[in-house]
Design an enzyme around this catalytic site. Structure first.
Site, PDB file in Angstrom:
ATOM      1  N   CYS A 106       0.816  -1.227   0.000  1.00 35.93           N
ATOM      2  CA  CYS A 106       0.000   0.000   0.000  1.00 35.93           C
ATOM      3  C   CYS A 106       0.846   1.272   0.000  1.00 35.93           C
ATOM      4  O   CYS A 106       0.662   2.154  -0.846  1.00 35.93           O
ATOM      5  CB  CYS A 106      -0.989  -0.007   1.162  1.00 35.93           C
ATOM      6  SG  CYS A 106      -0.258   0.077   2.817  1.00 35.93           S
ATOM      7  N   HIS A 127      -2.980   1.210   6.860  1.00 36.07           N
ATOM      8  CA  HIS A 127      -3.160   1.142   5.414  1.00 36.07           C
ATOM      9  C   HIS A 127      -3.266   2.549   4.845  1.00 36.07           C
ATOM     10  O   HIS A 127      -3.707   3.478   5.528  1.00 36.07           O
ATOM     11  CB  HIS A 127      -4.429   0.346   5.090  1.00 36.07           C
ATOM     12  CG  HIS A 127      -4.605   0.038   3.631  1.00 36.07           C
ATOM     13  ND1 HIS A 127      -3.717  -0.726   2.907  1.00 36.07           N
ATOM     14  CD2 HIS A 127      -5.582   0.404   2.750  1.00 36.07           C
ATOM     15  CE1 HIS A 127      -4.139  -0.827   1.651  1.00 36.07           C
ATOM     16  NE2 HIS A 127      -5.273  -0.144   1.533  1.00 36.07           N
ATOM     17  N   HIS A 168      -5.522   1.672  -4.357  1.00 36.18           N
ATOM     18  CA  HIS A 168      -4.653   1.096  -3.329  1.00 36.18           C
ATOM     19  C   HIS A 168      -4.227  -0.304  -3.718  1.00 36.18           C
ATOM     20  O   HIS A 168      -4.747  -0.895  -4.664  1.00 36.18           O
ATOM     21  CB  HIS A 168      -5.364   1.107  -1.967  1.00 36.18           C
ATOM     22  CG  HIS A 168      -6.513   0.156  -1.858  1.00 36.18           C
ATOM     23  ND1 HIS A 168      -6.729  -0.633  -0.762  1.00 36.18           N
ATOM     24  CD2 HIS A 168      -7.525  -0.139  -2.723  1.00 36.18           C
ATOM     25  CE1 HIS A 168      -7.819  -1.363  -0.938  1.00 36.18           C
ATOM     26  NE2 HIS A 168      -8.321  -1.078  -2.114  1.00 36.18           N
TER      27      HIS A 168
END
Length: 183
Positions: free
Chosen positions: A97, A147, A159
């Site tokens: 990510c 994240h 993402h």
């Protein structure tokens, strides 16, 4: 500077030109500007003197105009659609990510730290109501930020989510998020 130093003489009438004493007719010069126009000119000059910004009618004001760097980073992330997730990967063919956000912004000309938490610490907080395309979206859990993705508009992010997945466009699935703007 006093108020009197900033004043501009305003003609009393556009239709009655000044006739000099002695009865001679005035020269055929253009009609002086209307008071409203003079006011706009003075306002523009004042803004220029203090370093302000003018926006053309119909244009987006600077606070709402999407910056070129954020737009480019968003396009870079979108171009990586389908690239496989790999923990610790920073591109150009595999990403985790924060590797995707780091890579995207690096290609747009901005340097970001390596991890999602470090990126959170480096960006400027933005309210949900002020978020714009290209802002980073940080997901929070008990241990901090876990994240990060790039905001694409319409409550969606680009993402690279997890092992077995790939770079994709998804809806924001949590309310435990915050937004950061890359400086």
């Amino acid at each position: 500077m006093s108020a009197t130093q900033n004043q501009v003489p305003v003609p009393h009438s556009r239709t009655a030109p000044h006739v000099p004493s002695g009865g001679a007719s005035p020269d055929p010069s253009p009609t002086p500007p209307a008071p409203a126009r003079i006011s706009r000119i003075v306002s523009a000059l004042t803004l220029a003197a203090v370093g302000g910004t003018l926006v053309a009618p119909g244009a987006a004001p600077p606070a709402h105009a999407a910056p070129a760097v954020a737009n480019k980073a968003l396009k870079v992330a979108a171009s990586k659609q389908g690239a496989p997730y790999q923990w610790g990967a920073m591109g150009p063919y595999r990403f985790d990510c924060s590797g995707l956000t780091l890579y995207s912004y690096k290609r747009a000309g901005k340097k970001l730290p390596r991890t999602a938490q470090a990126q959170y610490n480096k960006t400027r907080r933005v309210a949900k109501s002020d978020r714009r395309k290209g802002d980073l979206v940080f997901f929070h859990g008990n241990g901090g930020v876990y994240h990060v993705g790039i905001y694409a508009g319409n409550n969606r992010i680009w993402h690279s989510p997890k092992t077995g997945s790939w770079v994709k466009l998804d809806r924001i699935w949590s309310k435990s998020v915050s937004y950061g703007r890359v400086r």
